[in-house]
Design a protein around this motif. Structure first.
Motif, PDB file in Angstrom:
ATOM      1  N   VAL A 105       0.856  -1.184   0.000  1.00  0.00           N
ATOM      2  CA  VAL A 105       0.000   0.000   0.000  1.00  0.00           C
ATOM      3  C   VAL A 105       0.891   1.234   0.000  1.00  0.00           C
ATOM      4  O   VAL A 105       2.004   1.206   0.515  1.00  0.00           O
ATOM      5  CB  VAL A 105      -0.941   0.047   1.232  1.00  0.00           C
ATOM      6  N   LEU A 106       0.388   2.315  -0.585  1.00  0.00           N
ATOM      7  CA  LEU A 106       1.165   3.548  -0.609  1.00  0.00           C
ATOM      8  C   LEU A 106       1.283   4.111   0.808  1.00  0.00           C
ATOM      9  O   LEU A 106       0.351   4.014   1.596  1.00  0.00           O
ATOM     10  CB  LEU A 106       0.492   4.578  -1.521  1.00  0.00           C
ATOM     11  N   SER A 107       2.443   4.662   1.100  1.00  0.00           N
ATOM     12  CA  SER A 107       2.641   5.246   2.424  1.00  0.00           C
ATOM     13  C   SER A 107       1.890   6.563   2.525  1.00  0.00           C
ATOM     14  O   SER A 107       1.561   7.181   1.521  1.00  0.00           O
ATOM     15  CB  SER A 107       4.121   5.505   2.668  1.00  0.00           C
ATOM     16  N   MET A 108       1.658   6.992   3.751  1.00  0.00           N
ATOM     17  CA  MET A 108       1.033   8.293   3.995  1.00  0.00           C
ATOM     18  C   MET A 108       1.900   9.388   3.384  1.00  0.00           C
ATOM     19  O   MET A 108       1.416  10.330   2.777  1.00  0.00           O
ATOM     20  CB  MET A 108       0.913   8.552   5.504  1.00  0.00           C
ATOM     21  N   ASN A 109       3.194   9.235   3.574  1.00  0.00           N
ATOM     22  CA  ASN A 109       4.150  10.195   3.038  1.00  0.00           C
ATOM     23  C   ASN A 109       4.550   9.761   1.621  1.00  0.00           C
ATOM     24  O   ASN A 109       5.127   8.692   1.445  1.00  0.00           O
ATOM     25  CB  ASN A 109       5.378  10.220   3.967  1.00  0.00           C
ATOM     26  N   PRO A 110       4.222  10.569   0.595  1.00  0.00           N
ATOM     27  CA  PRO A 110       4.496  10.152  -0.789  1.00  0.00           C
ATOM     28  C   PRO A 110       5.983   9.927  -1.074  1.00  0.00           C
ATOM     29  O   PRO A 110       6.338   9.270  -2.052  1.00  0.00           O
ATOM     30  CB  PRO A 110       3.928  11.301  -1.628  1.00  0.00           C
ATOM     31  N   GLU A 111       6.857  10.464  -0.222  1.00  0.00           N
ATOM     32  CA  GLU A 111       8.300  10.282  -0.413  1.00  0.00           C
ATOM     33  C   GLU A 111       8.731   8.848  -0.084  1.00  0.00           C
ATOM     34  O   GLU A 111       9.687   8.333  -0.641  1.00  0.00           O
ATOM     35  CB  GLU A 111       9.088  11.228   0.517  1.00  0.00           C
TER      36      GLU A 111
END
Ligand SMILES: [Zn+2]
Length: 277
Positions: free
Chosen positions: A23-29
């Protein structure tokens, strides 16, 4: 229904999803998170015992109309076992040391490893029922677009399948331990025998099946070792239909639900709950 031969293949798919789903992290970095591998690491660190697998994740990984998703929905119990086996395979090998916070089962396991290690390398999983070694329990969380059913909508054809229900809790029993693995030891040779307990009633084993006892033709009597057996919390939750689910002139139907492990002690009489399983 499908043949037993396919189970290995199905387990492979479960393993694949556990390893690759991210899943994508909260922080896009940050890089995407491997959700299930992180959960497995938590199980390994003994920080987690419940292992919920989201059917939405299964649906997005394999596709909405995938065979695996429909198999899970109609043969849920089998897939709880297949996912559990997949997690077993992904967990790092058990280390052979005893620490203070190990329980009796760990001590028994370590002793047995030492006994067999004297001979040759043996796969632990072939000696101990997997259930005895597991410290987690797999559950499936329903698809977000699934609508909860009323008790009267559940049919005989739902047996073995995932059902998703809504109802009001009328009564809960005390939480009691239920045995899942019975451990016996032989009075004659000391060999331990393990039995998986699948239903609430089970037939106890009487005679020792160890190599020593069988070759001597005088099997020793087995005694149940309560401390070496594995128990999980068990609670019965009685639910009833909500008034808006009952056709006029009918009596509300009720149903008993069996809750295990971390699912116990979560519902109280008067609560409106959604249950799936
Ligand atoms: Zn014996």
């Amino acid at each position: 229904m499908f043949a037993t031969a396919n189970y290995a293949e199905e387990r492979g798919k479960c393993e694949q999803m556990l390893q690759k789903f991210s899943v994508l992290s909260m922080n896009p970095e940050d890089p995407p998170q491997k959700k299930y591998l992180e959960m497995i690491a938590e199980v390994n660190a003994q920080q987690r015992t419940s292992f919920p697998i989201s059917l939405d994740d299964v649906s997005s990984f394999f596709g909405e109309s995938s065979e695996l998703l429909s198999n899970i929905l109609c043969n849920t119990r089998r897939y709880v076992e297949l996912f559990s086996e997949a997690i077993d395979n992904l967990l790092p090998a058990r280390s052979n040391r005893i620490s203070d916070d190990d329980d009796v089962i760990d001590v028994l396991v370590s002793q047995r490893i030492q006994q067999v290690a004297a001979g040759e390398q043996v796969d632990l999983k072939t000696i101990f029922p997997r259930e005895l070694l597991r410290r987690f329990s797999v559950t499936f969380t329903p698809l977000s677009h699934m609508k909860p059913h009323a008790i009267r909508e559940i049919r005989a054809s739902s047996v073995g399948a995932t059902v998703f229900l809504r109802g009001i809790v009328t009564r809960t029993t005390d939480v009691r331990p239920q045995m899942v693995v019975a451990t016996y030891s032989c009075e004659r040779c000391g060999f331990e025998t393990y039995q998986e307990v699948i239903s609430r009633t089970f037939r106890m084993i009487d005679n020792c099946q160890s190599e020593r006892c069988t070759s001597d033709k005088t099997p020793g009597r087995l005694t149940l070792q309560t401390r070496g057996s594995k128990f999980i919390p068990f609670q019965e939750i009685h639910i009833q239909e909500l008034s808006n689910q009952v056709p006029i002139g009918h009596i509300p139907r009720s149903m008993a639900i069996h809750a295990f492990g971390e699912q116990t002690r979560v519902a109280n009489p008067g609560d409106i709950i959604h249950v799936s399983g």
